[in-house]
Design a protein around this motif. Structure first.
Motif, short mmCIF file in Angstrom:
data_model
loop_
_atom_site.label_atom_id
_atom_site.label_comp_id
_atom_site.label_asym_id
_atom_site.label_seq_id
_atom_site.Cartn_x
_atom_site.Cartn_y
_atom_site.Cartn_z
N ARG A 164 22.49 71.92 51.05
CA ARG A 164 22.27 70.69 51.91
C ARG A 164 21.36 70.02 51.14
O ARG A 164 20.58 70.24 50.23
CB ARG A 164 21.76 70.96 53.35
N ILE A 165 21.67 68.66 51.49
CA ILE A 165 20.62 67.63 50.95
C ILE A 165 20.35 66.69 51.95
O ILE A 165 20.91 66.28 52.86
CB ILE A 165 21.47 66.60 49.79
N VAL A 166 18.92 66.33 51.95
CA VAL A 166 18.05 66.03 53.12
C VAL A 166 17.44 64.68 52.68
O VAL A 166 16.71 64.81 51.59
CB VAL A 166 17.15 66.67 53.63
N TYR A 167 17.90 63.70 53.49
CA TYR A 167 17.00 62.26 52.96
C TYR A 167 16.21 61.85 54.14
O TYR A 167 16.66 61.83 55.29
CB TYR A 167 18.04 61.10 52.76
N GLY A 168 14.86 61.60 53.97
CA GLY A 168 14.08 60.85 54.79
C GLY A 168 14.09 59.55 54.49
O GLY A 168 13.33 59.28 53.19
N VAL A 169 14.46 58.55 54.97
CA VAL A 169 14.50 57.27 54.76
C VAL A 169 14.10 56.37 55.94
O VAL A 169 13.99 56.70 56.86
CB VAL A 169 15.84 56.80 54.31
N THR A 170 13.49 55.03 55.31
CA THR A 170 13.20 53.96 56.32
C THR A 170 14.10 52.78 55.98
O THR A 170 13.90 51.83 56.71
CB THR A 170 11.79 53.68 56.37
N ASP A 171 14.97 52.92 55.03
CA ASP A 171 15.79 51.54 54.60
C ASP A 171 17.07 52.27 54.17
O ASP A 171 17.24 53.27 53.40
CB ASP A 171 14.79 51.05 53.37
N GLU A 172 18.05 51.66 54.50
CA GLU A 172 19.51 52.07 54.02
C GLU A 172 19.75 51.68 52.52
O GLU A 172 20.54 52.52 51.98
CB GLU A 172 20.46 51.00 54.58
#
Length: 432
Positions: A164-172
């Protein structure tokens, strides 16, 4: 893409090499000049199956280079942060000095619109603090958190074909950049989870806490089994058939170690206490305690099997690394047992296929030999503490012929008890 990887230790070196394999132009940055020189010449600074070949291939393409200068990362589209977060010397919390130092260095070179993607395991809330630091500096760089899930011994495959690949983001924009980085694994169907910064940080920490809990649970059952005469291995087989439980990580033995699980569960507990929620993960203190007790149990068994004292008794310790297919001796139960036996006056002769050099650096007072037969020769007791394939496949009769006394402690429950007892051994497993 143009990628920099900040920190070329175990995580960073593997990640940088794998990113070049995926077709990106990569520079690995580290302040350790000796490590950078090794990597640049195609020499992996640690043992990891498959990495030397991948490193040679990536360097030959010209897509991978290494440097000690952050200035060489200036034109990168994505900067992966892969520095260490060790346990603090005076407590259980994570030491974040290297993380903040790397961020401050990147702020000075990162282009506006470039992405800093954290891979280091950090306490929840760290990413938000780093994002604010980057914003206040006015660099215009974005921040995301992209945790790693590498298993030592399988790190190359885990990076190239992750589960799996996890992104924690605040911006597209961060999501779009990471999608471009991971285009190949995503195209093959690797699950992608896009979430907030805090959840991404917790994914890694929670995963390690769960695995540690599962291992310590079966070791707690081993303690009960030893008292009642039950067999913890059969117990694990039986409950492992329940799909809700599963058999993986239900192997009782000497417990877990390494550079991740022990320090991560301690840091998680410390962070929960800082947040005023220490009671939520208070059980992790017991998980840690159970794990450490298994090391003591092996030493107690050795004393018992040798008639109440190990003083000046020759003991062969088979294994030094915390797991097979690695040279990592950080918080290694195997090395800890060897050191404890030595402290009780035993004549310890330790061996390991890959971990001797690192073990010598930590405990030079022990006697090390490269050949398992040499370690066993003349020993009154053998203690198997790392389940390397060559130890699992030892012939009981040939082993008995080498030793002065046929006694063995199977600290990983990796051997077949009946075969060893049939060869005349006094065999003791953990929870069996």
């Amino acid at each position: 893409m143009r990628i920099s990887v900040i920190g070329c230790g175990y995580l960073g070196a593997v990640h940088a090499t794998a990113m070049a394999k995926l077709g990106h132009d990569v520079v690995g940055i580290d302040t350790d000049a000796a490590k950078i020189a090794k990597l640049a010449s195609g020499v992996a600074p640690f043992f990891e199956p498959g990495l030397p070949e991948l490193l040679d291939e990536a360097l030959s393409t010209g897509r991978l280079r290494f440097s000690t200068s952050f200035a060489d990362a200036a034109d990168a589209d994505v900067h992966f942060l892969a520095v260490g977060t060790p346990q603090q010397h005076d407590g259980d919390a994570a030491d974040l000095r290297f993380v903040y130092a790397a961020i401050d260095a990147l702020i000075g070179v990162a282009r506006p619109g470039s992405l800093i993607a954290g891979k280091s395991t950090v306490p929840v809330g760290t990413a938000a603090a780093l994002a604010e630091r980057i914003r206040e500096a006015g660099s215009g760089a974005l921040l995301a958190w992209n945790p790693e899930f590498l298993r030592e011994g399988f790190a190359v495959a885990d990076t190239l074909t992750p589960d799996r690949i996890v992104y924690g983001v605040t911006d597209e924009r961060a999501t779009a950049l990471l999608d471009e980085v991971y285009a190949q694994p995503l195209a093959t169907g690797t699950p992608r989870i896009v979430t907030d910064l805090a959840t991404a940080e917790l994914v890694k920490t929670a995963a390690n806490a769960f695995l540690a809990t599962k291992i310590s649970f079966i070791n707690a059952m081993a303690e009960i089994a030893e008292t009642t005469g039950a067999d913890v291995t059969t117990l694990a087989d039986a409950i492992g058939h329940d799909a809700r439980i599963g058999r993986r990580f239900l192997n009782a033995g000497i417990g877990f170690g390494g550079g991740c699980l022990p320090k991560d569960i301690r840091a998680f507990t410390a962070r929960a206490e800082e947040l005023g929620r220490g009671e939520s993960v208070a059980f992790l203190r017991q998980v840690d305690a159970i794990n450490l007790r298994r090391r003591e149990r092996v030493v107690d068994l050795a004393v018992e099997m040798l008639g109440g004292s190990v003083y000046e008794r020759r003991i062969a310790v088979l294994g030094l690394t915390f797991k097979p297919d690695s040279d990592d001796v950080r918080d290694s139960p195997a090395l800890d047992v060897a050191e404890r036996l030595n402290g009780l006056g035993a004549s310890v002769v330790a061996t390991d296929p890959e971990g001797i050099a690192n073990a010598q650096a930590k405990h030079p007072q022990l006697t090390y030999v490269a050949d398992v037969s040499e370690a066993l020769r003349g020993a009154e007791l053998a203690v198997l503490v790392t389940e390397w394939g060559e130890y699992r496949s030892l012939d009981p009769e040939q082993t008995a012929a080498l030793m002065d006394s046929a006694r063995i402690i199977d600290g990983r429950n990796a051997l077949e008890p009946a075969a060893w007892r049939a060869a005349g051994f006094e065999y003791r497993g953990l929870g069996r």
